[in-house]
Design a protein around this motif. Structure first.
Motif, PDB file in Angstrom:
ATOM      1  N   GLU A  58      38.096  50.427   0.816  1.00 21.83           N
ATOM      2  CA  GLU A  58      38.878  52.089   0.852  1.00 21.83           C
ATOM      3  C   GLU A  58      40.056  52.063   0.546  1.00 21.83           C
ATOM      4  O   GLU A  58      41.127  50.525  -0.214  1.00 21.83           O
ATOM      5  CB  GLU A  58      39.035  52.203   2.728  1.00 21.83           C
ATOM      6  N   THR A  97      32.662  46.330  -1.212  1.00 20.93           N
ATOM      7  CA  THR A  97      33.342  48.023  -0.771  1.00 20.93           C
ATOM      8  C   THR A  97      34.841  48.200  -0.083  1.00 20.93           C
ATOM      9  O   THR A  97      33.963  47.642   1.198  1.00 20.93           O
ATOM     10  CB  THR A  97      32.261  48.555  -0.940  1.00 20.93           C
ATOM     11  N   GLN A 140      40.340  65.453   1.451  1.00 18.18           N
ATOM     12  CA  GLN A 140      39.698  66.451   0.006  1.00 18.18           C
ATOM     13  C   GLN A 140      40.501  67.981   0.832  1.00 18.18           C
ATOM     14  O   GLN A 140      41.020  68.619  -0.064  1.00 18.18           O
ATOM     15  CB  GLN A 140      38.068  66.619   0.331  1.00 18.18           C
ATOM     16  N   GLU A 161      35.305  55.978  -6.068  1.00 14.68           N
ATOM     17  CA  GLU A 161      34.930  56.931  -5.270  1.00 14.68           C
ATOM     18  C   GLU A 161      36.536  57.685  -5.530  1.00 14.68           C
ATOM     19  O   GLU A 161      37.665  57.090  -5.193  1.00 14.68           O
ATOM     20  CB  GLU A 161      34.591  56.830  -4.076  1.00 14.68           C
ATOM     21  N   LEU A 205      34.888  65.561  -4.760  1.00 10.88           N
ATOM     22  CA  LEU A 205      34.694  64.142  -4.163  1.00 10.88           C
ATOM     23  C   LEU A 205      33.427  63.747  -5.906  1.00 10.88           C
ATOM     24  O   LEU A 205      32.733  64.179  -5.542  1.00 10.88           O
ATOM     25  CB  LEU A 205      34.005  63.462  -3.494  1.00 10.88           C
ATOM     26  N   TYR A 206      34.957  62.615  -6.576  1.00 11.94           N
ATOM     27  CA  TYR A 206      34.048  61.683  -7.464  1.00 11.94           C
ATOM     28  C   TYR A 206      32.444  60.967  -6.514  1.00 11.94           C
ATOM     29  O   TYR A 206      33.676  59.483  -6.085  1.00 11.94           O
ATOM     30  CB  TYR A 206      34.427  61.925  -8.870  1.00 11.94           C
ATOM     31  N   GLN A 207      31.919  60.665  -6.908  1.00 11.80           N
ATOM     32  CA  GLN A 207      31.034  59.829  -6.143  1.00 11.80           C
ATOM     33  C   GLN A 207      30.616  58.475  -6.645  1.00 11.80           C
ATOM     34  O   GLN A 207      29.453  58.496  -7.436  1.00 11.80           O
ATOM     35  CB  GLN A 207      29.579  60.333  -4.834  1.00 11.80           C
TER      36      GLN A 207
END
Length: 475
Positions: A113, A111, A56, A171, A179-181
């Motif tokens: 990364e 989930t 970010q 994400e 950050l789009y969560q």
């Protein structure tokens, strides 16, 4: 004035630490050398953020300073989306974001990364008695972020869908560093636009995916695999239709392979043995998933029906893991084997399934008229209409002369056939920098305007993968 490469590297080192920045061009090879060796620009720097928060910070700085960023996973893409176009961009490697955050087999969700290698995602799911069914030839190096950003397909699309259909949420870091969560595991969420579907397949032009919730499935008891002899693509289509009738959702792969591919691989020692039952103009690689509690033999029974209808002339069913591995090696080496025969011109296209035979016959005839002696090598996912329509140079031709004379012209005649049949000029490889001009020619103008509006709204400074897909210039 634009920042120099040295100024960019220095600023990045301040943000993420010097150990997370590669500024020496001589050390960038692994990030710049894409598989097809078609793109040869350098980068201002390579940055490997160690966390989402660090990423970010990098993106915020880049947006403020109008520095282009190229998200990169395993650098296995085939259209140049993951490598520089201008030579002034920063490659952002997601390799260090490589955790499996959670696996819930009851909910059927994992989930992962963005930096998780696809093969490691397979292993993590299997360790919990589950399966993540997206399989690619490059799965030993492709990473989840790149797989999703390119909406990869692979050999199991027939049963499980492509990457977009296997993704429940993402994400992502947006162009301004927010950050789009969007990670969730909801099968139903009817609360507006599906932003996940917007980011998957966007090739990093709308946001940098950092993690995703992915669908996983019960681990199969076994697979039943066969390599069958078919006289033509038309016969293969009839076999496919019968297999769907007999096997329904258990049919997870139906791959079409020409005999020339077998010739290439045997000639260059790429197979330890001939995996086929006997010589045939064409082969179909068929695989059925057998779940726990189901009786074996479904594929054999279906094949017997094809014999009765004279749709196939011979077949071999894998009797061991070694047999299955050899059959899939035959399929997965189809691209590699062409490089051993000189230059090749490749097309990743799709048409309605019923039009696959017409694509191959009309496209091959058009190519032969253009370049007498050219060798068609069409193969791929017949079950979903995605054919890798490749052509090897005539035997003994000069590779450079062949490419110089026929590369552009052959693309034109093949794409004409594809579009006439209602197909797509990019089935699973994407647009990247290779097909930006082509996209402008074939995409509906209103659709292009909508895409540009979305890009402008989410990335007004044009820093995310500049020049890719829509051909935007960097600000």
């Amino acid at each position: 004035m634009p920042l120099s490469s040295a100024e960019i590297a220095s600023a990045l080192a301040t943000i993420v630490g010097a150990d997370a920045v590669v500024s020496d061009t001589a050390k960038m090879g692994a990030y710049l050398n894409e598989p097809r060796k078609r793109f040869h620009k350098t980068a201002a720097a390579v940055v490997t953020p160690p966390s989402v928060e660090a990423l970010q910070a990098v993106v915020r700085w880049a947006n403020e300073n109008h520095v282009g960023l190229i998200p990169q996973g395993g650098n296995t893409g085939l259209v140049g989306a993951q490598v520089p176009l201008f030579g002034t961009e920063v490659i952002v490697s997601l390799a260090r974001l490589d955790r499996i955050r959670s696996i819930d087999t009851a909910a059927g969700v994992m989930t992962a990364e963005a930096g998780v290698i696809l093969e490691n995602a397979h292993r993590a799911a299997e360790a919990e008695g589950a399966m993540f069914p997206l399989w690619l030839a490059s799965q030993g190096s492709a990473r989840i972020g790149g797989v999703l950003s390119s909406n990869a397909g692979g050999v199991n699309v027939l049963a499980y869908g492509n990457a977009r259909e296997l993704t429940m949420g993402v994400e992502a870091v947006l162009a301004d560093g927010r950050l789009y969560q969007g990670l969730n595991a909801l099968k139903k969420d009817n609360t507006g636009y599906d932003l996940k579907d917007l980011l998957v397949g966007a090739e990093g032009t709308l946001g940098i995916i950092t993690a995703a919730t992915l669908k996983i499935f019960p681990l199969p008891e076994d697979h039943e695999t066969a390599l069958v002899n078919v006289a033509s693509p038309e016969a293969a289509l009839d076999v496919f239709q019968l297999m769907r009738q007999r096997l329904s959702s258990r049919l997870n792969a139906f791959e079409l392979i020409p005999h020339i591919g077998l010739d290439f691989q045997l000639r260059h020692g790429m197979l330890d043995a001939d995996p086929t039952a006997s010589p045939s103009p064409w082969y179909a690689l068929i695989e059925v998933t057998r779940m726990a509690g189901t009786e074996p033999g479904a594929l054999q029974s279906a094949l017997e029906a094809t014999f009765e209808k004279s749709l196939i002339s011979d077949a071999v069913i894998a009797e061991s893991l070694a047999d299955r591995t050899r059959m899939w090696a035959f399929r997965e080496q189809m691209s590699e084997c062409q490089s051993k025969e000189g230059a090749s011109i490749k097309h990743d296209v799709s048409v309605p399934i019923a039009a696959v035979p017409a694509l191959i016959s009309e496209g091959s005839a058009a190519a032969e008229r253009l370049s007498p002696g050219i060798r068609p090598v069409p193969f791929g996912h017949m079950g979903d209409g995605n054919i890798h329509f490749n052509f090897s140079q005539p035997a003994g031709a000069d590779p450079k002369a062949f490419m110089s004379q026929y590369d552009e012209a052959l693309h034109e005649v093949i794409y004409d056939v594809v579009l006439k049949l209602g197909g797509s000029v990019s089935a699973e490889h994407g647009i990247g920098q290779l097909k930006t001009d082509l996209l402008k020619q074939v995409k509906d103008p209103v659709a292009l305007e909508m895409m540009r509006a979305i890009k402008t709204a989410l990335d007004p400074n044009g820093i995310l993968n500049p020049g890719k897909m829509l051909g935007f210039e960097p600000s």
